[in-house]
Design a protein around this motif. Sequence first.
Motif, PDB file in Angstrom:
ATOM      1  N   SER A 121       0.821  -1.221   0.000  1.00  0.00           N
ATOM      2  CA  SER A 121       0.000   0.000   0.000  1.00  0.00           C
ATOM      3  C   SER A 121       0.848   1.260   0.000  1.00  0.00           C
ATOM      4  CB  SER A 121      -0.950   0.006   1.208  1.00  0.00           C
ATOM      5  OG  SER A 121      -0.200  -0.071   2.421  1.00  0.00           O
ATOM      6  N   HIS A 122       1.969   1.266   0.751  1.00  0.00           N
ATOM      7  CA  HIS A 122       2.769   2.487   0.842  1.00  0.00           C
ATOM      8  C   HIS A 122       3.501   2.780  -0.471  1.00  0.00           C
ATOM      9  CE1 HIS A 122       5.983  -0.406   1.582  1.00  0.00           C
ATOM     10  NE2 HIS A 122       6.896   0.566   1.588  1.00  0.00           N
ATOM     11  N   ILE A 123       3.651   1.752  -1.334  1.00  0.00           N
ATOM     12  CA  ILE A 123       4.219   1.976  -2.666  1.00  0.00           C
ATOM     13  C   ILE A 123       3.101   2.353  -3.639  1.00  0.00           C
ATOM     14  CG2 ILE A 123       5.429   0.876  -4.610  1.00  0.00           C
ATOM     15  CD1 ILE A 123       6.936  -0.833  -2.557  1.00  0.00           C
ATOM     16  N   ARG A 124       1.972   1.604  -3.541  1.00  0.00           N
ATOM     17  CA  ARG A 124       0.853   1.840  -4.458  1.00  0.00           C
ATOM     18  C   ARG A 124       0.350   3.276  -4.388  1.00  0.00           C
ATOM     19  NH1 ARG A 124      -2.101  -1.926  -2.673  1.00  0.00           N
ATOM     20  NH2 ARG A 124      -3.474  -0.696  -1.330  1.00  0.00           N
ATOM     21  N   GLU A 125       0.331   3.860  -3.178  1.00  0.00           N
ATOM     22  CA  GLU A 125      -0.223   5.210  -3.023  1.00  0.00           C
ATOM     23  C   GLU A 125       0.655   6.283  -3.669  1.00  0.00           C
ATOM     24  OE1 GLU A 125       1.426   6.183   1.518  1.00  0.00           O
ATOM     25  OE2 GLU A 125      -0.527   5.217   1.244  1.00  0.00           O
ATOM     26  N   ARG A 126       1.861   5.877  -4.141  1.00  0.00           N
ATOM     27  CA  ARG A 126       2.723   6.830  -4.858  1.00  0.00           C
ATOM     28  C   ARG A 126       2.300   6.994  -6.322  1.00  0.00           C
ATOM     29  NH1 ARG A 126       5.081   9.723  -0.900  1.00  0.00           N
ATOM     30  NH2 ARG A 126       5.414   8.267   0.817  1.00  0.00           N
ATOM     31  N   GLY A 127       1.310   6.178  -6.756  1.00  0.00           N
ATOM     32  CA  GLY A 127       0.696   6.365  -8.067  1.00  0.00           C
ATOM     33  C   GLY A 127       1.661   6.229  -9.227  1.00  0.00           C
ATOM     34  N   ASP A 128       1.642   7.247 -10.097  1.00  0.00           N
ATOM     35  CA  ASP A 128       2.459   7.192 -11.314  1.00  0.00           C
ATOM     36  C   ASP A 128       3.952   7.081 -11.007  1.00  0.00           C
ATOM     37  OD1 ASP A 128       0.198   7.382 -12.784  1.00  0.00           O
ATOM     38  OD2 ASP A 128       0.400   9.519 -13.244  1.00  0.00           O
TER      39      ASP A 128
END
Length: 882
Positions: free
Chosen positions: A804-811
């Motif tokens: 999640s903490h990587i995914r929320e960085r988006g593009d």
Amino acid sequence: MSDAGYDHATVERRWQEAWDDADVFRTPDNVEDPTYVLGMYPYPSGKLHMGHVRNYTITDAYARYRRMQGDDVLHPMGWDAFGLPAENAAKERDTNPRDWTLDCIDTMRDQMTAMGFGYDWDREITTCTPDYYQWNQWLFSRFHEEGLVERRDAEVNWCPHCETVLADEQVEGEAELCWRCDTPVEQRELEQWFLKITEYADELLEAIDDLEGWPNSVRQMQRNWIGRQYGTELEFHVEDYGPVEAFTTRVDTIHGATFFALAPDHPISEALAEEDDEIRRFIDHEADPDGDEPNGVETDLTATNPATGEEIPVYVADFVLSDVGTGALMAVPAHDERDHAFAEKMGIDVRPVIAPEPDGDEDPTAPDVSEAAYTEDGVLIDAGEYSGLDSETARERLTEDIDSAEEATQYQLRDWGISRQRYWGTPIPVVHCDDCGPVMVPDEELPVELPEFINTTGNPLDAAEEWQRTTCPKCGADATRETDTMDTFVDSSWYFLRYVSPALEDAPYDRERANDWLPVDQYVGGIEHAVMHLLYSRFFTKVLADNEGLEHREPFTNLLAQGMVQLEGEKMSKSKGNVVSPQRIVEEYGADTARLFMMQAAQPERDFDWSEEGVQSTYAFLERLKGMVESYVDEQPDGDADAVANYVDAEIEATIAIASEEYEALTFNKALRETQDLVRTLRQYADYTEPHAETYERGLSAVVRLLSPVAPHIAEELYDELGSDGFVAEAAWPTAEVDRDYVAKRRRLVENTREDIRDIVDVAGIEDPTGIDVVVAPEWKYDALEIAIESDAENLIGELMQESHIRERGDAAADYGQDLQAEREALSMSLESDDEYAALESAAWLIEREFDAPVRVVRAAEADEDVLANAEPGRPAIEIDD
């Protein structure tokens, strides 16, 4: 050389005298199990050459390193002082070999002292003195008692120029040239004394696997030289001459034997030559065992194949050697390359009887042997009742079934012929009596000393008539002394034992001390001795272990075969006129410069090119280091223990740890590179700011001690200037423990960052930057990198997005994931985020110094998002203000 340079001659002489006065390198007899470091002792030719200097610098550096580690060290030196060159030099100068040799020894000992080699000269040995060579004679008698000495007529290698016999190992190359003078070697029949090294062939071969501290190349050379082969001996009945024994490792191919071959010097060949001019001409003028292709001549004889009863033609062929196997062989052109080449030349049948293993249930198919032999094992075909058997089974069955056949082992190794028809060697301690035959000289009459030298052709001992006249020790009748002397390789086969107790008068070595002190821990010398000296020394050690109380069976635990010193890619030699004189280098630049350049230029095992520019650069380095120490002593700095000092301190720790490991591994060039890099860092530190005195002195002290094994004189001088007590040669080695992987990552990070800044400044044409920001990557990128390295999933981006903490960085996360996917094979873990920040913070001064601009190391939390996009683990983002 700079006129401003330090007075190396005075410095070196001062410390050589000080070491001598203090007996720094002496090894008392009562020490327990010292570290035994040994370089192959030299032949005293009159002057040290660069090969000597390199060999002895390696051993001296390692001995000094071990001494600073707290070891008692045995590091002796002696002289391989017998040999033909001294005899020839004496003849040319109308003097005697003894005086010429001792003069050469005096010169070379002085040169060794001038090089700073730390030997225990109290243990010096000289093999041409009676108190040494009497033990060669004593050992010869012991070998005789154990049945390891034999005197017999033998065809020997004879050098017409040196007028002496050569061992097989002393005949070099396909051209069969004398190892000393390159004269083509002849064959002669002479009575010779042999040491029966073949009695130890199996152990010499099998123990090679346990020599883990030896180079693989040397071990393989010894295996090849011993040349053990398992096979079958069997008899072929030769018309008019009866059974003739042959040896083969491939009796499974016997059904394909289409001719029988004899060596040119086989007794049958010699008998045929008496009556057949063509065979005589071939043997005397055409046979060339070292030629590119096999040659031969057909006889009128046939031989009966013991497996088939078939009559096959007999040839005299030069590819058959009398000293390999039996001098006769069955020839199978379909399954041996050399036999195939001969058959093609002579128009002899080529009949395949071995086929490759078929796949599944298929029948074996005969291989195509029209162009080349099929030499692999396989399945027998066209072999009568043996067809269908695999090669190994067929070998067993055929050896059982053929009446004359039996399993046999053959060796290439031959007994060691030690007789030399020369003066300047150890007299063989034998008396020849008409009634008793050869009789050993009793121990109490040893040594048999050499008489005065007679300058004559041939063997001077043959002309020493009075010396030859003696009485038989057994019956008292008139008798004559043996005039052959021993091969000088006898001297060097046990000399490492004599250093243990060089003055002992009743035995060659002190048994208890030898068992405590040996084997040699580190031996260094040229690879050219792989199958002579090193094999003979192993043989002697095993015999002494069996009969004279030695408790070890190998002489040398670790062996380093050092590379050559070359000039412009070629080996230095007087004949080529490309010799660099060690004396000139020492006079111009000092021994330390020569030693340091030589050791930093390449790993000890590698050849390297001598370079005057390299020598000058090395001299300049020592000069700078001396200036740094003097500046520090003259005016101690008063700087702070700040981040810069922390960086320098970390580099001191890393250098000590890494250089110590490299010294341990004898990779001196890597240890010296580390040390020189630390000197550069210390110099930059002093240029950049007022150093923290304790840190700076610790760095200088570490450098001096790390350099001292290789550049010992200037190290003593600087150690003294720094106010240290005693000798650096006896100082404690600096210690530090670091994680080498961590150090490598930290250094790579700093160097990559500096390189990136240089690239930006260069590409952007920034002449005068006013500020540089170095921005550390955000934490999530470190996590993503770790996942990418550990993951074997095909869809890396999908795996990253599960966090999640990587995914929320988006593009940003998707872009970085694509970068990681593209470089997946080359990824490696960087430092942790906090460690990377700390490393850059402590190294910022290097960047400030280089670019003359303030540097700010910025954490990800304090940086703009657009800048962070360029920041990666191990590769921070760079922002430059101009």
